[in-house]
Scaffold this motif. Structure first.
Motif, PDB file in Angstrom:
ATOM      1  N   ARG A   9       0.846  -1.188   0.000  1.00 52.93           N
ATOM      2  CA  ARG A   9       0.000   0.000   0.000  1.00 52.93           C
ATOM      3  C   ARG A   9       0.884   1.241   0.000  1.00 52.93           C
ATOM      4  O   ARG A   9       2.010   1.219   0.483  1.00 52.93           O
ATOM      5  N   SER A  10       0.316   2.336  -0.485  1.00 47.15           N
ATOM      6  CA  SER A  10       1.022   3.604  -0.397  1.00 47.15           C
ATOM      7  C   SER A  10       1.045   4.029   1.070  1.00 47.15           C
ATOM      8  O   SER A  10       0.318   3.495   1.911  1.00 47.15           O
ATOM      9  N   ARG A  11       1.860   5.007   1.369  1.00 49.36           N
ATOM     10  CA  ARG A  11       1.951   5.493   2.748  1.00 49.36           C
ATOM     11  C   ARG A  11       0.594   5.965   3.282  1.00 49.36           C
ATOM     12  O   ARG A  11       0.206   5.566   4.378  1.00 49.36           O
ATOM     13  N   PRO A  12      -0.161   6.796   2.541  1.00 48.08           N
ATOM     14  CA  PRO A  12      -1.474   7.200   3.054  1.00 48.08           C
ATOM     15  C   PRO A  12      -2.438   6.021   3.224  1.00 48.08           C
ATOM     16  O   PRO A  12      -3.212   5.983   4.180  1.00 48.08           O
ATOM     17  N   GLU A  13      -2.379   5.050   2.319  1.00 45.62           N
ATOM     18  CA  GLU A  13      -3.254   3.877   2.441  1.00 45.62           C
ATOM     19  C   GLU A  13      -2.888   3.050   3.669  1.00 45.62           C
ATOM     20  O   GLU A  13      -3.766   2.558   4.383  1.00 45.62           O
ATOM     21  N   THR A  14      -1.597   2.904   3.925  1.00 47.84           N
ATOM     22  CA  THR A  14      -1.160   2.175   5.112  1.00 47.84           C
ATOM     23  C   THR A  14      -1.596   2.902   6.371  1.00 47.84           C
ATOM     24  O   THR A  14      -2.113   2.285   7.311  1.00 47.84           O
ATOM     25  N   THR A  15      -1.405   4.217   6.394  1.00 52.13           N
ATOM     26  CA  THR A  15      -1.830   5.018   7.551  1.00 52.13           C
ATOM     27  C   THR A  15      -3.315   4.855   7.799  1.00 52.13           C
ATOM     28  O   THR A  15      -3.746   4.626   8.941  1.00 52.13           O
ATOM     29  N   ASP A  16      -4.116   4.957   6.751  1.00 58.69           N
ATOM     30  CA  ASP A  16      -5.573   4.812   6.898  1.00 58.69           C
ATOM     31  C   ASP A  16      -5.944   3.424   7.416  1.00 58.69           C
ATOM     32  O   ASP A  16      -6.796   3.290   8.294  1.00 58.69           O
ATOM     33  N   ALA A  17      -5.316   2.400   6.874  1.00 68.61           N
ATOM     34  CA  ALA A  17      -5.634   1.027   7.280  1.00 68.61           C
ATOM     35  C   ALA A  17      -5.252   0.785   8.739  1.00 68.61           C
ATOM     36  O   ALA A  17      -6.043   0.222   9.516  1.00 68.61           O
ATOM     37  N   VAL A  18      -4.063   1.201   9.131  1.00 65.72           N
ATOM     38  CA  VAL A  18      -3.612   0.982  10.507  1.00 65.72           C
ATOM     39  C   VAL A  18      -4.465   1.808  11.479  1.00 65.72           C
ATOM     40  O   VAL A  18      -4.852   1.312  12.541  1.00 65.72           O
ATOM     41  N   THR A  19      -4.788   3.033  11.096  1.00 69.07           N
ATOM     42  CA  THR A  19      -5.637   3.869  11.957  1.00 69.07           C
ATOM     43  C   THR A  19      -7.009   3.227  12.141  1.00 69.07           C
ATOM     44  O   THR A  19      -7.514   3.137  13.266  1.00 69.07           O
ATOM     45  N   GLY A  64       5.421   3.485   8.261  1.00 71.48           N
ATOM     46  CA  GLY A  64       6.633   2.780   7.854  1.00 71.48           C
ATOM     47  C   GLY A  64       7.840   3.381   8.527  1.00 71.48           C
ATOM     48  O   GLY A  64       7.746   4.323   9.330  1.00 71.48           O
ATOM     49  N   LEU A  65       8.983   2.857   8.181  1.00 74.93           N
ATOM     50  CA  LEU A  65      10.242   3.273   8.783  1.00 74.93           C
ATOM     51  C   LEU A  65      10.530   4.754   8.536  1.00 74.93           C
ATOM     52  O   LEU A  65      10.925   5.486   9.447  1.00 74.93           O
ATOM     53  N   GLU A  66      10.325   5.207   7.314  1.00 77.27           N
ATOM     54  CA  GLU A  66      10.579   6.617   6.995  1.00 77.27           C
ATOM     55  C   GLU A  66       9.700   7.530   7.837  1.00 77.27           C
ATOM     56  O   GLU A  66      10.166   8.549   8.353  1.00 77.27           O
TER      57      GLU A  66
END
Length: 150
Positions: A9-19, A64-66
């Motif tokens: 997933r892109s960074r925003p997609e990962t953020t949304d999913a984890v949130t 993510g790490l970054e």
């Protein structure tokens, strides 16, 4: 021709999913979470949640790490919660995050506590002020008023 599907997933997609998953997990524990809450010190908590006994936790989502390496504001959340957690996706590398905060691993559907957060109880006056502001913010959002600050 073979078709390759990229499941990352892109960074925003990962953020949304984890949130979303962390919020669902908190609800399953009896917490009432609000996303993107601006604290009195102007920092924005990804999730802030009020527990069934009045405890307040803050969850900082790291995509993510970054994201972790460039954002070092998380220690500034401690004065506004009884417990602080990081929430990360299952693929987040081990051994990178500091050991002091709690840790939730989550995907879009739910999560689990990997490490409990140390408890540092808020002073009663601050707890009362934060709880009242949290309730007002939740009510404003439920009424359809765009609000994000305690």
């Amino acid at each position: 021709m073979d078709v390759v599907i990229d499941l990352r997933r892109s960074r925003p997609e990962t953020t949304d999913a984890v949130t979303r998953g962390a919020a669902r997990f908190l609800v399953s524990l009896g917490y009432a979470p609000l996303a993107e809450v601006t604290l009195p010190n102007s920092r924005r908590a990804d999730l802030m949640a009020l527990g069934p006994k009045g405890d307040i936790i803050i969850v900082e989502v790291k995509s993510g790490l970054e994201d972790f390496r460039i954002d070092r504001k998380w220690p500034e959340y401690a004065p506004y919660c009884d417990g602080f957690y990081f929430a990360v996706a299952p693929h987040f590398p081990d051994g990178i995050l500091p050991e002091e905060p709690g840790l939730i691993v989550a995907d879009a559907f739910g999560g689990a506590v990997v490490r409990e957060a140390p408890v540092a109880p808020l002073a009663p006056a601050r707890r009362k002020a934060l709880t009242l502001a949290f309730a007002r913010l939740g009510a404003m959002r439920a009424a359809g008023v765009k609000a994000d600050q305690l």
